[in-house]
Design an enzyme around this catalytic site. Structure first.
Site, PDB file in Angstrom:
ATOM      1  N   ASP A   1      -5.092  -4.579   1.214  1.00 32.65           N
ATOM      2  CA  ASP A   1      -4.313  -5.130   0.104  1.00 32.65           C
ATOM      3  C   ASP A   1      -4.850  -6.515  -0.219  1.00 32.65           C
ATOM      4  OD1 ASP A   1      -2.182  -5.668  -1.814  1.00 32.65           O
ATOM      5  OD2 ASP A   1      -1.018  -4.142  -0.751  1.00 32.65           O
TER       6      ASP A   1
ATOM      7  N   GLY B   1      -8.605  -7.740   0.086  1.00 30.70           N
ATOM      8  CA  GLY B   1      -9.530  -7.533  -1.017  1.00 30.70           C
ATOM      9  C   GLY B   1      -8.839  -6.894  -2.196  1.00 30.70           C
TER      10      GLY B   1
ATOM     11  N   HIS C   1       0.735   5.004  -9.575  1.00 29.58           N
ATOM     12  CA  HIS C   1       1.621   4.881 -10.740  1.00 29.58           C
ATOM     13  C   HIS C   1       1.601   3.481 -11.358  1.00 29.58           C
ATOM     14  CE1 HIS C   1       5.471   3.770  -8.191  1.00 29.58           C
ATOM     15  NE2 HIS C   1       4.522   2.869  -8.076  1.00 29.58           N
TER      16      HIS C   1
END
Length: 340
Positions: free
Chosen positions: A202, A228, A248
């Site tokens: 993340d 990253g 989503h």
């Protein structure tokens, strides 16, 4: 599972539906006040209206009506002596510190989604998000970042156990959660399947929160955080790669890109796991349509999507043996295999 709305063939039903936001705001306000935690910690797990007034430093006007509405909504119960106590569901899910706590998502609903839904007409007219922030902005403010992480933890507190049961982890040694926030889902998987080495990818701003959680759960060295951008940086490799409540947030071309990128991250013989509130089979599934409109309101191009969209991307990327199954009440799980 589908929603049963009020009987909209009657004026009363239409009015009830049109004012359903009042019920929602009552619950969100109770979470903002931390009412359920305070009641849980009160002597005997209950308190009168006067005691609630003192516990929460409230004025008192309207308080009895507020508490009685929460009783009518079945999130509180009446106890002896005119006192109030948590219902079984709120005792489990809305008392801070519990393993099944989902209040973090409701706090995000109150502070971010509720105001944004007030601008739904503008979003439909312009196609533009209405929350006024993106992921980069969220990461610049620690308070907002913790609020966001709390909402992600709320979802994974519910889905983690379901995902552990839904997939056979026995033949694998590593798992990577892409866009895994501070690693709550990955930590649940590793705790349930201790033979796995956990990895989370993340944004770098999540690193301190990930280290904090790993220390709290005794998983330092078992769950490794990698910082990253999944659009700009290579993904670490693992036998099982998870994209949960991630796709989503993005438009179809970006979803396709991420599925293809995940193919490169899955080691031969491994699998990709994708879950989201997909829209297949139940076009009247109000909960998932609401989440899809959430994406309209808070992202630049995101939406929920049919499972067939992702299976198409997965097949094009080179995955085989693709399976689509329900996950928990509202999510759909796609498992795509990579040949050994």
């Amino acid at each position: 599972m589908t929603t049963n709305p009020p009987d909209v063939s009657t004026a009363a039903g239409i009015l009830r539906l049109g004012n359903a936001f009042c019920d929602a705001k009552a619950l969100l306000t109770a979470v903002e006040l931390d009412l359920f935690t305070q009641l849980a910690q009160a002597p005997g797990g209950k308190a009168t209206a006067d005691e609630v007034k003192e516990l929460l430093s409230l004025h008192g006007r309207g308080l009895s009506d507020f508490l009685d509405l929460l009783v009518a909504l079945e999130v509180l119960e009446r106890a002896d002596g005119g006192a109030y106590r948590n219902s079984s569901g709120t005792a489990r899910h809305l008392v801070r510190g519990g393993d099944a706590y989902i209040g973090g998502f409701l706090l995000r609903s109150s502070r971010n989604l509720y105001p944004a839904w007030g601008r739904l007409e503008e979003a439909l007219r312009t196609g533009k998000q209405q929350s006024g922030s993106d992921f980069e902005e969220v990461t610049k403010n620690q308070a907002i970042l913790r609020q966001f992480v709390g909402s992600m933890d709320a979802f994974t507190n519910v889905l983690g156990a379901e995902l552990v049961k839904a997939f056979d982890w026995s033949g694998f040694t590593s798992v990577l959660d892409v866009g895994g926030a501070r690693g709550n889902l990955c930590s649940q998987i590793v705790r349930a399947q201790p033979h796995l080495a956990g990895h989370v990818f993340d944004l770098p701003a999540m690193a301190p929160l990930a280290a904090e959680l790993a220390t709290e759960l005794g998983l330092t060295g078992k769950v490794e955080f990698h910082g990253g951008s999944f659009f700009d940086d290579p993904l670490p490799q693992a036998e099982v790669v998870v994209l949960g409540h991630v796709l989503h947030d993005w438009d179809p071309s970006q979803r396709s890109y991420l599925v293809h990128k995940a193919f490169d991250a899955v080691l031969p013989g491994g699998a990709l796991l994708v879950y989201d509130r997909m829209l297949d089979d139940e076009p009247e599934h109000a909960e998932n349509l609401v989440i899809s409109l959430d994406m309209l309101l808070v992202t630049d191009g995101g939406s929920e999507y049919p499972a067939a969209e992702i299976t198409g991307y997965a097949e094009h990327a080179g995955f085989t043996g693709i399976e689509v199954t329900p996950l928990s009440d509202y999510d759909t799980l796609i498992v795509a295999r990579k040949a050994g």
